[in-house]
Design a protein around this motif. Sequence first.
Motif, PDB file in Angstrom:
ATOM      1  N   ASP A  58      -8.022  -7.127   4.254  1.00 46.41           N
ATOM      2  CA  ASP A  58      -7.028  -6.486   3.274  1.00 46.41           C
ATOM      3  C   ASP A  58      -7.850  -5.014   2.927  1.00 46.41           C
ATOM      4  O   ASP A  58      -8.937  -5.110   2.616  1.00 46.41           O
ATOM      5  N   GLY A  77      -0.818  -7.309   8.514  1.00 42.18           N
ATOM      6  CA  GLY A  77      -0.378  -7.369   7.053  1.00 42.18           C
ATOM      7  C   GLY A  77       0.522  -6.178   6.762  1.00 42.18           C
ATOM      8  O   GLY A  77       0.557  -5.291   7.150  1.00 42.18           O
ATOM      9  N   ASP A  78       1.544  -6.462   5.618  1.00 39.36           N
ATOM     10  CA  ASP A  78       2.385  -5.314   5.118  1.00 39.36           C
ATOM     11  C   ASP A  78       1.496  -4.254   4.654  1.00 39.36           C
ATOM     12  O   ASP A  78       0.469  -4.538   4.097  1.00 39.36           O
ATOM     13  N   GLY A  79       2.150  -3.101   4.765  1.00 39.81           N
ATOM     14  CA  GLY A  79       1.745  -2.145   4.190  1.00 39.81           C
ATOM     15  C   GLY A  79       0.331  -1.306   5.173  1.00 39.81           C
ATOM     16  O   GLY A  79      -0.037  -0.242   4.832  1.00 39.81           O
ATOM     17  N   THR A  80       0.209  -1.891   6.130  1.00 41.18           N
ATOM     18  CA  THR A  80      -0.806  -1.392   7.040  1.00 41.18           C
ATOM     19  C   THR A  80      -0.219  -0.207   7.888  1.00 41.18           C
ATOM     20  O   THR A  80       0.875  -0.324   8.294  1.00 41.18           O
ATOM     21  N   ARG A 101      -3.441  -6.686   4.972  1.00 42.11           N
ATOM     22  CA  ARG A 101      -2.565  -5.906   4.144  1.00 42.11           C
ATOM     23  C   ARG A 101      -3.065  -4.460   3.903  1.00 42.11           C
ATOM     24  O   ARG A 101      -4.290  -4.446   3.768  1.00 42.11           O
ATOM     25  N   ASP A 102      -2.341  -3.380   3.946  1.00 39.87           N
ATOM     26  CA  ASP A 102      -2.666  -2.113   3.142  1.00 39.87           C
ATOM     27  C   ASP A 102      -3.983  -1.552   3.956  1.00 39.87           C
ATOM     28  O   ASP A 102      -5.003  -0.822   3.484  1.00 39.87           O
ATOM     29  N   MET A 135       7.839  -4.127   1.997  1.00 38.13           N
ATOM     30  CA  MET A 135       6.668  -3.596   2.564  1.00 38.13           C
ATOM     31  C   MET A 135       6.825  -3.715   4.065  1.00 38.13           C
ATOM     32  O   MET A 135       7.573  -4.858   4.803  1.00 38.13           O
ATOM     33  N   SER A 136       6.162  -2.857   5.227  1.00 34.95           N
ATOM     34  CA  SER A 136       6.305  -3.076   6.611  1.00 34.95           C
ATOM     35  C   SER A 136       5.410  -2.551   7.046  1.00 34.95           C
ATOM     36  O   SER A 136       4.469  -1.891   6.507  1.00 34.95           O
ATOM     37  N   VAL A 137       4.979  -2.692   8.477  1.00 36.86           N
ATOM     38  CA  VAL A 137       3.986  -2.026   9.157  1.00 36.86           C
ATOM     39  C   VAL A 137       4.265  -0.837   9.717  1.00 36.86           C
ATOM     40  O   VAL A 137       5.306  -0.661  10.409  1.00 36.86           O
TER      41      VAL A 137
END
Length: 314
Positions: A54, A17-20, A36-37, A1-3
């Motif tokens: 999140d 956070g990851d997935g944002t 995240r997200d 996952m990454s931004v």
Amino acid sequence: MSVFVHPQGLCESETIGDGTRIWAFAHVLPGARIGRDCNICDHVFIENDVVVGDRVTIKCGVQLWDGVRLEDDVFVGPNVTFTNDPFPRSKIYPERFAQTVVARGASIGANATILPGVRIGANAMVGAGAVVTRDVPANAVIVGNPATIVNYANAVHDTPATFNTTQQVGVRECSVPGVTVHTFPLVGDMRGKLTVGEFTDQVPFVPKRFFMVFDVPGRNVRGQHAHKVCHQFLICTHGSCSVMVDDGTRREEIRLDSPNLAVYMPPMIWGVQYKYSPDAVLLVFASDPYDANDYVRDYDEFLALLAKDPPARP
């Protein structure tokens, strides 16, 4: 996952956070913390002292100023306006900006205005264009300027089709386990009307205390608490009001609009009374003398107590 940051977006913060996803023309300052997200849409501005949980969605045209806190799973609609200074002046800054909290799962409709320092409770819903001037209880649905409570999220409502106060004398189970709705006999002739109930045959406890609520401004809300031990029995002796009962999972709104109608609330049921008519008089019988320590006034604390020691319900 990454931004993901759109090529026309500007993200100066490293605490994302990851997935944002941060879309075009959004600007996130270095001190902001985002979980995240999340989905940060076009033309969103996020200042330094901002914390976003999140799975938060922030639609286009929103500015999050210092002091704003969005918990997990919050939805912020287009062009919602947050404020953080009750008395703003150009080039004059307060020592500390007011903290505004939007609790988990809450939703804010398009173009709503949120005044500084308020708390919007968990799972609450703010209608489009509302002006929020005071704290919003958990699960409340609010609209208007100034915003007032008009409903509660995911609540079942009594209707004449399911409950007729003049024909079905007796007791029915509420959709919230343990809560019962009572209809007493209503006898009338040219001399007037009479209704009657007996302790403990029809009312499930012998009261040790009573209190009456009246002259309530129509927009005000009473209750908003649970009891650890105390049982309550509510009758609107004049006028009308609504009683919202909530066991942490289910909630139902019961309309008390006749003096032969009553609601029994066992311990560890969250209760709210609202939608008072101007002439309403609410009579409450209680099983125990007043004890401040018996009250649970915070909804999150109520949920935690239920999780720790669920009450036995019939």
